[in-house]
Design a protein around this motif. Structure first.
Motif, short mmCIF file in Angstrom:
data_model
loop_
_atom_site.label_atom_id
_atom_site.label_comp_id
_atom_site.label_asym_id
_atom_site.label_seq_id
_atom_site.Cartn_x
_atom_site.Cartn_y
_atom_site.Cartn_z
N LYS A 95 65.68 42.08 53.45
CA LYS A 95 64.78 43.11 52.54
C LYS A 95 65.58 43.69 51.41
CE LYS A 95 63.42 45.71 56.20
NZ LYS A 95 62.63 46.91 56.63
N ASP A 96 66.87 44.02 51.76
CA ASP A 96 67.74 44.59 50.60
C ASP A 96 68.06 43.43 49.58
OD1 ASP A 96 67.88 47.03 51.98
OD2 ASP A 96 69.64 46.86 52.79
N ASP A 150 64.63 41.18 42.73
CA ASP A 150 63.45 41.37 42.25
C ASP A 150 62.67 40.11 43.05
OD1 ASP A 150 61.56 42.39 40.70
OD2 ASP A 150 61.97 41.16 39.10
N MET A 151 62.90 39.77 44.08
CA MET A 151 61.81 38.81 44.97
C MET A 151 60.86 39.74 45.71
SD MET A 151 64.66 35.90 45.57
CE MET A 151 65.87 36.82 46.40
N GLU A 152 59.78 39.05 45.71
CA GLU A 152 58.84 39.70 46.88
C GLU A 152 59.18 38.97 48.06
OE1 GLU A 152 56.44 41.79 46.21
OE2 GLU A 152 55.67 41.43 44.34
N LEU A 153 58.80 39.77 49.21
CA LEU A 153 59.01 39.49 50.62
C LEU A 153 57.79 39.56 51.35
CD1 LEU A 153 61.02 38.40 52.75
CD2 LEU A 153 61.69 40.85 52.91
N MET A 154 57.50 38.27 52.09
CA MET A 154 56.23 38.42 52.95
C MET A 154 56.75 37.87 54.22
SD MET A 154 52.92 36.05 52.41
CE MET A 154 51.72 35.82 53.76
N PHE A 155 56.07 38.34 55.38
CA PHE A 155 56.56 37.84 56.81
C PHE A 155 55.19 36.84 57.50
CE2 PHE A 155 58.39 42.21 56.17
CZ PHE A 155 59.71 41.78 56.24
N VAL A 176 58.30 29.57 45.44
CA VAL A 176 57.94 30.22 46.89
C VAL A 176 59.09 29.53 47.86
CG1 VAL A 176 56.73 30.86 48.73
CG2 VAL A 176 55.76 30.62 46.28
N VAL A 177 60.14 30.21 48.36
CA VAL A 177 60.88 29.63 49.40
C VAL A 177 60.29 30.05 50.82
CG1 VAL A 177 62.53 31.47 49.09
CG2 VAL A 177 62.98 29.15 50.41
N PHE A 178 60.23 29.24 51.72
CA PHE A 178 59.70 29.76 53.14
C PHE A 178 61.03 29.44 54.05
CE2 PHE A 178 55.93 28.35 51.26
CZ PHE A 178 54.75 29.29 52.03
N LEU A 179 61.51 30.64 54.59
CA LEU A 179 62.77 30.56 55.41
C LEU A 179 62.48 30.54 56.74
CD1 LEU A 179 64.87 33.04 53.58
CD2 LEU A 179 65.16 30.72 53.45
N PRO A 203 63.51 32.03 43.18
CA PRO A 203 62.24 32.09 43.76
C PRO A 203 61.82 33.35 43.58
CG PRO A 203 63.86 32.20 45.53
CD PRO A 203 64.65 31.75 44.26
N LYS A 204 60.30 33.54 43.31
CA LYS A 204 59.51 34.66 43.01
C LYS A 204 59.17 35.36 44.42
CE LYS A 204 57.91 33.36 38.59
NZ LYS A 204 59.05 32.01 38.59
N LEU A 205 58.97 34.73 45.30
CA LEU A 205 58.34 34.90 46.64
C LEU A 205 59.17 34.35 47.81
CD1 LEU A 205 56.21 36.50 48.53
CD2 LEU A 205 54.93 34.35 48.40
N VAL A 206 59.85 35.22 48.68
CA VAL A 206 60.41 34.72 50.05
C VAL A 206 59.55 35.00 51.13
CG1 VAL A 206 62.19 35.10 51.26
CG2 VAL A 206 62.72 35.24 48.99
#
Length: 339
Positions: free
Chosen positions: A224-225, A231-236, A52-55, A103-106
């Motif tokens: 998003k693109d 193939d990474m999930e994206l969360m805000f 998981v990477v937090f940006l 990462p699996k999740l951004v």
């Protein structure tokens, strides 16, 4: 024979100059933990170990407790953020980390989008915090092109211009970083807690909606693109804050609409003071950041939500993830020193 000797001497001279430059860079370079170290120490993390990477802005590395995510859930996370980081820099940060990690999740922070406009970033005072730890590459050139005016670039790049006079203010921190091994640096996962306490008033919720500025909307779509293509999930996310709260609410409301329409998860901490258990009399370091104790409350809620919403492995006890155990111990020591 003379030509060969000249070539050898030139090679030796060039090698000496390069070694000297990188030695000075390591010793004299600015070493903030509000972007520079987050960027530089990403490069020493075990390859393909970050799930998981937090940006985003400092709201990531002061509020997202990566040691707690590891201790409570076994989430191998990294806070890859910089002070006031805009979306167009987060986009290049995302591309950079994907050179070394999968990462699996951004998780993308929206604070800078909500509080600042593109005029603010024309004279971005925290530009060096977001540039100096980043390796030189075409990706960095693209980031600089998108992030500052050409006439101001010389104030920040090359990094030499920001540290060439620092010999007057060298400290133990500089010497410690100079001799730090990659093994030691691996234990840093970006989290940089604050320990101050300031009483704040909880902001009132605002119902109005404001559209993102064109450049922000453009780079939000690029992020998003890029996630979809790789193939990474994206969360805000956004953490509780009181700085420019009314303006921020309006932008968060717009992103919340978008997230609902497009199937993204958005943790809007501005609406969850009670659910998070935030005590405004003791959980803020300043008007913009939670302190360590507030970050633990925020991270506990965030970690539970992530584990319930995404398929992520529990890495505790797995070979190659020992640096997260050392990270937990480092944060414990820091808390004890500031208790």
């Amino acid at each position: 024979m003379k030509k060969s000797l000249k070539k050898v001497r030139l090679i030796i001279l060039m090698t000496a100059l390069i070694v000297t430059y990188f030695f000075c860079e390591r010793l004299l370079g600015i070493k903030t933990e509000h972007g520079i170290r987050q960027a530089s120490d990403m490069y020493v993390q075990p390859e393909d170990s970050i799930d998981v990477v937090f940006l985003g802005s400092s709201h990531i590395h002061t509020n997202v407790n990566t040691a707690q995510l590891w201790s409570e859930h076994g989430i191998a996370a990294y806070d890859y953020s910089g002070a006031d980081q805009p979306l167009w820099m987060s986009y290049n940060y995302l591309k950079e980390i994907c050179k070394y990690q999968k990462p699996k999740l951004v998780v993308l922070d929206l604070f800078s989008v909500a509080v600042y406009d593109t005029e603010y970033f024309k004279d971005f005072i925290f530009l060096s915090d977001n540039l100096n730890g980043f390796k030189f590459s075409l990706n960095k050139i693209e980031m600089m092109k998108n992030s500052c005016r050409f006439e101001t670039l010389a104030d920040h790049f090359p990094s030499f211009v920001t540290w060439h006079n620092r010999y007057k203010e060298l400290s133990e921190v500089d010497l410690k970083q100079l001799f730090a091994t990659d093994y030691e640096r691996m234990a840093f996962k970006g989290y940089t807690p604050y320990f101050g306490v300031e009483e704040k008033a909880e902001p009132q919720e605002v119902k109005e909606v404001t559209e993102l500025e064109p450049k922000e909307a453009e780079y939000l779509q690029k992020i998003k693109d890029y996630c979809a293509e790789n193939d990474m999930e994206l969360m805000f996310v956004t953490a509780p804050h009181v700085e420019e709260a009314d303006k921020a609410h309006e932008i968060y409301n717009r992103v919340e609409q978008m997230a609902l329409d497009e199937g993204y998860l958005f943790l809007n901490g501005m609406k969850l003071f009670d659910e998070l258990g935030i005590d405004c009399s003791k959980d803020f370091n300043d008007e913009s950041h939670l302190n360590y104790w507030g970050s633990c409350k925020y991270t506990r809620y965030l970690g539970k939500l992530i584990k319930e919403s995404y398929e992520l492995p529990d890495r505790r006890g797995q070979e190659g993830y020992e640096s997260w155990d050392r990270h937990v111990e480092e944060i414990k020591r820091k808390v004890e020193q500031n208790a």
